[in-house]
Each structure stands twice: as structure tokens, then as C-alpha cells.
Design a protein around this motif. Structure first.
Motif, PDB file in Angstrom:
ATOM      1  N   LEU A 111       1.086  -1.601  -0.142  1.00 39.51           N
ATOM      2  CA  LEU A 111       0.140   0.092  -0.178  1.00 39.51           C
ATOM      3  C   LEU A 111       1.090   1.042  -0.331  1.00 39.51           C
ATOM      4  O   LEU A 111       0.009   2.155  -0.517  1.00 39.51           O
ATOM      5  N   ALA A 112       1.947   0.921   0.490  1.00 40.17           N
ATOM      6  CA  ALA A 112       2.825   2.517   1.005  1.00 40.17           C
ATOM      7  C   ALA A 112       3.328   3.264  -0.463  1.00 40.17           C
ATOM      8  O   ALA A 112       3.598   4.030  -0.871  1.00 40.17           O
ATOM      9  N   VAL A 113       4.149   1.635  -1.451  1.00 39.87           N
ATOM     10  CA  VAL A 113       4.479   1.567  -2.367  1.00 39.87           C
ATOM     11  C   VAL A 113       3.521   2.603  -3.202  1.00 39.87           C
ATOM     12  O   VAL A 113       4.078   3.069  -4.232  1.00 39.87           O
ATOM     13  N   SER A 114       2.012   1.646  -3.449  1.00 37.24           N
ATOM     14  CA  SER A 114       1.263   1.963  -4.361  1.00 37.24           C
ATOM     15  C   SER A 114       1.448   3.906  -4.006  1.00 37.24           C
ATOM     16  O   SER A 114       0.782   4.048  -5.029  1.00 37.24           O
ATOM     17  N   GLY A 115       1.443   3.627  -3.279  1.00 36.62           N
ATOM     18  CA  GLY A 115       0.604   5.754  -2.556  1.00 36.62           C
ATOM     19  C   GLY A 115       2.175   6.179  -3.015  1.00 36.62           C
ATOM     20  O   GLY A 115       1.524   7.305  -3.770  1.00 36.62           O
ATOM     21  N   LEU A 116       3.177   5.902  -2.862  1.00 34.39           N
ATOM     22  CA  LEU A 116       4.055   6.993  -3.585  1.00 34.39           C
ATOM     23  C   LEU A 116       4.677   6.772  -4.913  1.00 34.39           C
ATOM     24  O   LEU A 116       4.597   8.020  -6.010  1.00 34.39           O
ATOM     25  N   LEU A 117       4.392   5.588  -5.408  1.00 34.86           N
ATOM     26  CA  LEU A 117       3.893   5.561  -7.642  1.00 34.86           C
ATOM     27  C   LEU A 117       3.003   7.153  -7.425  1.00 34.86           C
ATOM     28  O   LEU A 117       3.425   7.613  -8.698  1.00 34.86           O
ATOM     29  N   MET A 118       1.832   6.634  -7.041  1.00 38.98           N
ATOM     30  CA  MET A 118       0.599   7.589  -6.831  1.00 38.98           C
ATOM     31  C   MET A 118       0.898   8.929  -7.365  1.00 38.98           C
ATOM     32  O   MET A 118       0.830   9.518  -8.417  1.00 38.98           O
ATOM     33  N   GLN A 119       1.743   9.051  -6.094  1.00 41.34           N
ATOM     34  CA  GLN A 119       2.149  10.527  -5.375  1.00 41.34           C
ATOM     35  C   GLN A 119       3.144  11.294  -5.820  1.00 41.34           C
ATOM     36  O   GLN A 119       2.971  12.400  -7.066  1.00 41.34           O
ATOM     37  N   THR A 120       3.695  10.637  -6.994  1.00 38.10           N
ATOM     38  CA  THR A 120       4.925  11.279  -7.989  1.00 38.10           C
ATOM     39  C   THR A 120       4.156  11.008  -8.794  1.00 38.10           C
ATOM     40  O   THR A 120       4.674  12.184  -9.844  1.00 38.10           O
ATOM     41  N   MET A 121       3.518  10.443 -10.106  1.00 33.87           N
ATOM     42  CA  MET A 121       3.288  10.997 -11.090  1.00 33.87           C
ATOM     43  C   MET A 121       2.115  11.424 -10.936  1.00 33.87           C
ATOM     44  O   MET A 121       2.490  12.440 -11.719  1.00 33.87           O
ATOM     45  N   PHE A 122       1.191  11.812  -9.735  1.00 34.67           N
ATOM     46  CA  PHE A 122       0.059  12.862 -10.107  1.00 34.67           C
ATOM     47  C   PHE A 122       1.430  13.635  -9.933  1.00 34.67           C
ATOM     48  O   PHE A 122       0.512  14.944 -10.003  1.00 34.67           O
ATOM     49  N   ARG A 123       1.959  14.077  -8.796  1.00 34.91           N
ATOM     50  CA  ARG A 123       2.325  15.036  -8.704  1.00 34.91           C
ATOM     51  C   ARG A 123       2.349  15.325  -7.922  1.00 34.91           C
ATOM     52  O   ARG A 123       1.480  17.189  -7.891  1.00 34.91           O
ATOM     53  N   ASN A 124       1.214  15.147  -6.869  1.00 35.62           N
ATOM     54  CA  ASN A 124       0.465  15.415  -5.639  1.00 35.62           C
ATOM     55  C   ASN A 124       0.238  15.080  -4.271  1.00 35.62           C
ATOM     56  O   ASN A 124      -0.279  13.481  -4.769  1.00 35.62           O
ATOM     57  N   PRO A 125       0.481  15.222  -3.475  1.00 37.12           N
ATOM     58  CA  PRO A 125       1.151  14.844  -1.708  1.00 37.12           C
ATOM     59  C   PRO A 125      -0.970  14.326  -1.509  1.00 37.12           C
ATOM     60  O   PRO A 125      -0.494  13.091  -0.588  1.00 37.12           O
ATOM     61  N   LEU A 126      -2.014  14.192  -2.425  1.00 43.93           N
ATOM     62  CA  LEU A 126      -2.695  13.757  -1.672  1.00 43.93           C
ATOM     63  C   LEU A 126      -3.293  12.025  -2.610  1.00 43.93           C
ATOM     64  O   LEU A 126      -4.371  12.128  -2.319  1.00 43.93           O
ATOM     65  N   ALA A 127      -2.086  12.333  -3.669  1.00 47.81           N
ATOM     66  CA  ALA A 127      -2.223  10.844  -4.493  1.00 47.81           C
ATOM     67  C   ALA A 127      -2.602   9.928  -3.107  1.00 47.81           C
ATOM     68  O   ALA A 127      -1.705   9.854  -2.504  1.00 47.81           O
ATOM     69  N   GLY A 128      -3.360   8.618  -3.584  1.00 51.15           N
ATOM     70  CA  GLY A 128      -3.238   7.235  -2.654  1.00 51.15           C
ATOM     71  C   GLY A 128      -4.174   5.978  -4.139  1.00 51.15           C
ATOM     72  O   GLY A 128      -4.749   7.552  -4.592  1.00 51.15           O
ATOM     73  N   PRO A 129      -3.709   5.174  -3.412  1.00 53.23           N
ATOM     74  CA  PRO A 129      -4.610   3.776  -3.971  1.00 53.23           C
ATOM     75  C   PRO A 129      -6.495   4.457  -3.696  1.00 53.23           C
ATOM     76  O   PRO A 129      -7.454   4.470  -4.650  1.00 53.23           O
ATOM     77  N   SER A 130      -6.768   5.454  -2.221  1.00 53.72           N
ATOM     78  CA  SER A 130      -7.740   5.379  -1.900  1.00 53.72           C
ATOM     79  C   SER A 130      -8.503   6.433  -3.001  1.00 53.72           C
ATOM     80  O   SER A 130      -9.633   6.288  -3.291  1.00 53.72           O
ATOM     81  N   VAL A 131      -7.619   6.850  -3.340  1.00 53.28           N
ATOM     82  CA  VAL A 131      -7.814   8.590  -3.807  1.00 53.28           C
ATOM     83  C   VAL A 131      -8.541   8.486  -5.279  1.00 53.28           C
ATOM     84  O   VAL A 131      -8.974   9.088  -6.094  1.00 53.28           O
ATOM     85  N   MET A 132      -7.573   7.234  -5.945  1.00 54.44           N
ATOM     86  CA  MET A 132      -7.474   7.169  -6.987  1.00 54.44           C
ATOM     87  C   MET A 132      -8.789   5.859  -7.661  1.00 54.44           C
ATOM     88  O   MET A 132      -9.394   5.964  -8.918  1.00 54.44           O
ATOM     89  N   GLY A 133      -9.811   6.349  -7.028  1.00 49.86           N
ATOM     90  CA  GLY A 133     -10.294   4.689  -7.059  1.00 49.86           C
ATOM     91  C   GLY A 133     -10.341   3.090  -7.025  1.00 49.86           C
ATOM     92  O   GLY A 133     -11.238   2.841  -7.464  1.00 49.86           O
ATOM     93  N   VAL A 134      -9.315   3.176  -7.123  1.00 51.00           N
ATOM     94  CA  VAL A 134      -8.947   1.536  -7.078  1.00 51.00           C
ATOM     95  C   VAL A 134      -9.754   0.968  -5.512  1.00 51.00           C
ATOM     96  O   VAL A 134     -10.075   0.264  -5.979  1.00 51.00           O
ATOM     97  N   THR A 135      -9.686   1.461  -4.234  1.00 47.07           N
ATOM     98  CA  THR A 135     -10.251   0.744  -3.220  1.00 47.07           C
ATOM     99  C   THR A 135     -11.189   0.492  -2.874  1.00 47.07           C
ATOM    100  O   THR A 135     -12.094  -0.015  -3.167  1.00 47.07           O
TER     101      THR A 135
END
Lengths: 343, 341
Positions: free
Chosen positions: A75-99
Motif C-alpha cells: 500500500l505504501a509503495v502504491s501510494g508513493l508511485l501515485m503521489q510521484t506520478m500525479f505530483r500530488n501529495p494527496l494521491a493514493g490508492p483510495s483517492v484514485m478510486g482503486v480501493t
């Protein structure tokens, strides 16, 4: 330079140490008190002292601790990848709708057919896992498809949010029409637990997560380039379209696997990357990716420990514990960063 | 020095050419063409300023030329080879960019950002060798930000940040550097300082630099070539002085109240009261009195000493005599002069 390197090594060792301690604490502590020496003999020596203790340690606490460890890293790596790619500190698996996508899949199975399936426990478990994977996978493919058409990361993030809301609404409608019994089963899934992965499932669970984590490590250079934004990454020779696809896929698979097997575990994906960046004072993925893997594992091991505190009958919902720890951390990080940028 | 300066291209050879180039955005109803039939050449070791009003398509053209966006039609050649024939990696060693995108990454230091410029040259995990580290240090020295190396990006001023971004482009070791509005948010001294650095990179280190700007007078003073574009007009290209003499700027930019003044190479904001005033004098004081009178809306006419309303003796000490009315009088400052007129 040397001071920085020492700091990096020191913090990595500290996180590793914390992870090991928490892992053993998870095996030592539980609702049934078992002495440390007995645990040691059960795990490392084959001398059977007490059959039920052996079962508790080897078939319950050990797979649970391993699941928590893998789930936290994933989960932590999933969040890191999304935050980096979207350049957004609030991105994460739950934010992106995956959860939420996984939740919708589970809701469809549990709320519509739960009554039939619950008679065959193994099939019920398997179908829940498959449903979560299909639900999360659908959202991931939708995101991948849209990422190819929408060049803009912010728009993609907003689309992810909207997908999340839409699937949550569908889940609410399903809940309205479902029986009390099925609703209860779904609510239990929604609480999150690391106890559902037995040795039989562990093989697939661990294999997929370890493969995806390896893929994330191989993405370190593209991830660093993505920090600069699409145009600079492109100018430095990165194929954004292809790499964005790969990063979304890896991040999505990690989140989908965990949500499928453990239910939703919120805030790990958002909070851990922030903790690690603040510890290392860096955004370089060569430093923080190993840190995020270690810290994510410690985070969920700690959550699991709290959820199964001695004296608590059964277990508290892991999802609630992780939110209670994660939410204040996110708020602290945001306030801290704001202070710094104001100064 | 050698690593950064060696562009590997001999002088006065076009490093970038384009012909029949059409740039814009594809849309549902065909393409939106921003600029059509563009022809241009960028020579090695020269500075080109691309100027034009907002919405003329400066950024679109720039993005197309460095491969960030596809041309609608036409040809672009880099060192004689078509742009499409370059791999991503080859292109990243030919053209580097400094864009208007604001790069602020938490916890990232100046050194870390500049080192990103080495990514086309580093291995799988992006580790910098000793040689890479030397190039990074040199790139920072060239723009004078060596002392900022361990500062966080969030702490920098706009001018410092722009120098850091240019250092990052230098670390990329490309013969061509493209800068989109590098001076947009800078105060006047920072603007001049940045232009000084850019000129040094062109003159001393042989870089070919293409930049967009709104500052016409600074472009005229600094550029080897000026490319002018405006919506619906063909691109005009030339050496700044030739363009001034041809009256090209006047055609391009004149509005009803703003005129390009070919003498000063700058714009004049026209506000005419219609009153004529006759001035005599040719020193520094006289020159600034003329400016002051023009600013106040007078139409300043040069006259011989005897017929002039205002006679300026540059001194020392300077003497300003006003002959209007019945009794001539002297004033001590421009302010006093303007008050008494």
C-alpha cells in the motif's frame, strides 16, 4: 555529501530494526498469552510443546504478521508511485478510486449473492477476492485508458476521485437492497483484517506483491524524472505515455491485491510516503523507495498490534486503526510543509 | 570547462532549421493552426529572441521545435537530420529546455535538481559518476549558483530559480538550449543579469539559444537574430538593426497610442496635447528635458538658440532658461521647469 549518506543509511537501518521488532511483537502478543520462550521453540525448534499453541503461532499469528508486512509495503509503495506520478501529495490508492472499485466488486458479490455463497465458505472467500481484483482492475484499466487520452495528470486525478465517488454510491444503492445478513458480511469486509490470508492464499499474495515491488524498484529512474513534470521528463528522454502506464499498473496491482485479500486499509498509501520523505529530507526514490517499503510494513504491523491488543475480545477493525494513526500524520505533514513554505 | 563548452558543432552552421512548418493543436474539427508556413534557421553560437504578443503562438512554436509537441505539417531538421529520426535519448542530448512550468519539489535541493540534467548520461538507477558530478558543478558555476547548491528549491527567489533551471539545462550538455519566457517574473536587475549569463553562454561557450520574451528593447540590444510572430501574420526574421531600419517593428506592434521609436529602439507611449515646444541644447541635461517634455505630452521641436522657448546650456553648471512670455527666467531642476510651464 557524507553526512547525507550517513543519515540515509542510519534511517534505513532504524526502519529495518523497527520492522523486525514489530514483526516479532506481532507473533509474541495476542489474545492468548504464550511465553516468548515457547514462541521461540515453536518457530525455530521443532519440539512441540502445546498443539493449540503451535496452531495459533504457525497458522494464525505468523501468516497474519507476514500479511500485514506485505500489505503495508504494498500500500505504501502504491501510494508513493501515485503521489510521484500525479505530483500530488494527496494521491493514493483510495483517492484514485482503486480501493472503491475493489469495494464495488466485493459489494456486488457479497450483497447480491452472499446468502448462497456463504454455505460454501472457501468459495465465498475466493469469490470475494476475485471480485475485489476485478473491481480494482476495472478502475485501473479505466485509468490507463484515460491516461492515454488525457495528457493532464490533474484531470486524471479528478477523474479518479469521481470514479471513487461513483462506485461508493453504487455500493450504497446495493446496500439499500440487500438483506441484513449480507450487509453484515460486507460491513465486516469493510473493516479490514490481515487474518484472512492463510498459507494457501499466501503463495499467490506474496508472489504478486513481491513481483510488483521489484517492478517498482526497477522504476526508480523514471520516477525521479516524473518529479519534474511531464515536459521536463519528456525532454530528458523519458517516454511518458509508456512509463505512466507501467507506473499506474504496478501501483494498481499492489493496491488491488491488498484490498482484495485484506479489505480496505486506509491512509497507509497516503501517510507513509510523507513520513519517509520527512525522515530522509529527500524525494530521491533511490533513498525513499526502500524506506517506504520498510516503513509501510512497520505501519501496518503496528496497526495490527493495536487492533489485537491483549485484553481486546477478537480484533478491532484494522481500517479504523490505520485511519486513526494515518489521518493525524497527514495533517501534521501538511501543516509542517505549509509552515516551511511560509517562512 | 571543456565538457560544457564542447558542443561538437562548428560555428555558423544551422543547428536547427524548419521549412513550411505549421504548428498548432489537433482538434475534433481539423487542426487549430497557430502559425503557418514558418521558415527558420538557428545558427550555432547565436542567440535568437522570439517575440510576439500573447496568443501569437510563441510557446507552441518553441514546444514544436524541441519535440515536446508534434508539428501539424512541415519539416524540422536538427544538425541536418530530421527531428523524427531522432530517438528520445538522442534528442535529449541535442536540445534542453527551460519552460514556464514551475518546478517545486518538496525536500529537493538545488544540486539534486541540476543533477537531473545528467539523466540521459547515467545508468539504470541514475547514479552520477565523478565525471557527472564535475559537469554538475561546472553548470552551477556558469550561472553563478555554486553557493546555492545545498539550498531547498522552495527557498529560492524567482531569479535564483531561473538560474537553477538554466544550470540544469547546461548539465544536459546540449548544443541547443530553448528557454520559454525566462525573464517573465524577474525584476529589472535580475533580467539584465540573466541576459548577461545567456550572452556568455552563447559568446563564450558556443551554445545556440532560442528564447521567447516580451521585452523588445532588451531583445534588440542582445539578440543576434529576432524572430517576430503575430497572429495571422507571417514570421519576420532578421538581425535586430536591419529590422529596425526596415520599420518591421513599427508594422508589427504599432497600436493607436503606442509607437515604436526607431531612434531609441524602444516603444513610445503616445499622449499628445498637441502643443509644440521649441528646445535648444545638445548635452545630457537637454536630452532629459526633452524626455520630460515628451512625457508631459509636448511635441518637442529642435530650434536654433535664438528662436527656442527653452535654452539649455549643459554647463557646468547646467543652466536652463525659459524664454516664453514676456520675462525670461531660469530654473534649477526639471521639476521646477515643468511646474512653471
Amino acid at each position: 555529501m557524507d553526512v547525507n549518506r550517513n543519515r540515509t543509511v542510519g534511517i534505513t537501518l532504524l526502519l529495518l530494526f523497527a520492522g523486525i521488532i514489530l514483526f516479532f511483537a506481532n507473533i509474541l502478543l495476542g489474545s492468548v498469552p504464550i511465553s516468548a520462550s515457547a514462541v521461540f521453540r515453536i518457530v525455530f525448534a521443532s519440539g512441540v510443546t502445546n498443539a493449540s499453541w503451535t496452531t495459533i503461532i504457525l497458522d494464525s499469528r505468523l501468516p497474519m504478521a507476514l500479511t500485514a508486512l506485505l500489505a503495508g509495503s504494498a500500500l505504501a509503495v502504491s501510494g508513493l508511485l501515485m503521489q510521484t506520478m500525479f505530483r500530488n501529495p494527496l494521491a493514493g490508492p483510495s483517492v484514485m478510486g482503486v480501493t472503491s472499485g475493489a469495494g464495488l466488486g466485493v459489494a456486488l458479490v457479497v450483497l447480491l449473492t452472499g446468502g448462497v455463497l456463504s454455505r460454501y465458505f472457501f468459495f465465498a472467500n475466493l469469490s470475494v477476492i476475485l471480485a475485489a481484483l476485478v473491481g480494482a482492475g476495472t478502475v485501473i484499466f479505466l485509468l490507463i485508458f484515460l491516461a492515454g487520452r488525457v495528457g493532464n495528470n490533474v484531470i486524471l486525478l479528478i477523474i479518479g476521485l469521481m470514479i471513487g465517488y461513483a462506485s461508493s454510491s453504487l455500493v450504497s444503492i446495493l446496500q439499500y437492497f440487500s438483506t441484513d445478513q449480507n450487509l453484515h458480511a460486507f460491513v465486516i469486509w469493510g473493516m479490514g483484517s490481515f487474518a484472512q490470508v492463510g498459507w494457501r492464499e499466501m503463495y499467490y499474495f506474496a508472489l504478486v506483491i513481491l513481483l510488483a515491488l521489484t517492478a517498482a524498484v526497477l522504476l526508480i529512474k523514471p520516477l525521479n524524472l516524473m518529479l519534474l513534470g511531464e515536459n521536463y521528463a519528456h525532454n530528458l528522454g523519458l517516454n511518458m505515455r509508456v512509463n505512466r502506464l507501467i507506473v499506474i499498473s504496478v501501483s494498481g496491482v499492489l493496491a488491488a491485491m491488498v484490498t482484495a485479500f485484506c479489505g480496505p486499509v486506509a491512509f497507509v498509501g497516503i501517510a507513509v510516503p510523507h513520513i519517509v520523505r520527512n525522515l530522509y529530507h529527500s524525494n530521491d526514490h533511490r533513498k525513499i523507495l526502500p524506506g517506504v517499503i520498510l516503513c509501510g510494513a512497520s505501519f501496518t504491523l503496528l496497526c495490527n498490534l493495536i487492533a489485537r491488543m491483549p485484553g481486546v475480545q477478537g480484533a478491532l477493525p484494522v481500517n479504523a486503526i490505520s485511519s486513526l494513526i494515518g489521518a493525524p500524520i497527514v495533517i501534521w505533514v501538511i501543516l509542517r510543509n505549509r509552515e516551511r513554505s511560509d517562512a | 570547462m571543456k565538457k560544457v563548452t564542447n558542443t561538437g558543432i562548428s560555428p555558423h552552421v544551422p543547428v536547427l532549421t524548419a521549412s513550411e512548418l505549421s504548428v498548432g493543436y489537433p482538434s475534433k474539427n481539423g487542426a487549430v493552426v497557430v502559425q503557418d508556413d514558418v521558415r527558420l534557421k538557428l545558427f550555432s553560437g547565436e542567440l535568437v529572441c522570439l517575440i510576439g504578443p500573447n496568443g501569437a503562438g510563441k510557446s507552441t512554436l518553441l514546444r514544436t521545435l524541441c519535440g515536446l509537441q508534434e508539428a501539424l505539417s512541415g519539416k524540422i531538421f536538427l544538425s541536418g537530420k530530421p527531428l523524427q529520426a531522432y530517438t528520445r535519448h538522442q534528442l535529449s542530448t541535442m536540445v534542453s529546455v527551460v519552460l514556464t512550468d514551475r518546478v517545486v519539489v518538496d525536500h529537493m535541493k538545488v544540486y539534486d535538481l541540476v543533477s537531473m540534467g545528467r539523466y540521459p548520461y547515467t545508468g539504470y538507477f541514475g547514479r552520477c559518476s565523478v565525471l557527472d558530478q564535475e559537469v554538475i558543478m561546472e553548470a552551477m558555476e556558469l550561472t553563478g549558483i555554486g553557493a546555492l547548491s545545498h539550498r531547498y528549491l522552495g527557498e529560492l527567489s524567482d531569479g535564483e530559480r531561473q538560474k537553477v533551471m538554466i544550470s540544469r539545462a547546461l548539465a544536459q550538455e546540449t548544443p541547443i538550449i530553448v528557454l520559454d519566457e525566462p525573464m517573465a517574473f524577474l525584476d529589472f536587475p535580475s533580467k539584465l543579469e540573466l541576459m548577461q549569463i545567456i550572452k556568455k553562454l552563447v559568446r563564450v561557450h558556443g551554445k545556440s539559444i532560442l528564447l521567447t520574451t516580451h521585452d523588445l528593447s532588451l531583445s534588440i540590444k542582445s539578440a543576434d537574430w529576432i524572430w517576430m510572430i503575430a497572429a495571422g501574420k507571417r514570421m519576420q526574421r532578421g538581425v535586430p538593426e536591419d529590422l529596425v531600419l526596415k520599420g518591421a517593428f513599427a508594422d508589427y506592434f504599432n497600436k493607436e497610442t503606442i509607437h515604436f521609436d526607431a531612434n531609441s529602439g524602444d516603444f513610445k507611449i503616445d499622449f499628445k496635447t498637441g502643443k509644440n515646444i521649441n528646445v535648444w541644447g545638445n548635452g545630457l541635461t537637454a536630452q532629459w528635458i526633452r524626455k520630460a517634455l515628451i512625457r508631459k505630452g509636448y511635441n518637442v521641436v529642435d530650434q536654433p538658440k535664438g528662436k527656442a522657448d527653452i535654452v539649455v546650456d549643459d554647463g557646468p553648471p547646467p543652466e536652463i532658461k525659459v524664454n516664453s512670455g514676456t520675462t525670461p527666467f531660469s530654473v534649477n531642476s526639471v521639476r521646477e521647469l515643468l511646474l512653471k510651464l
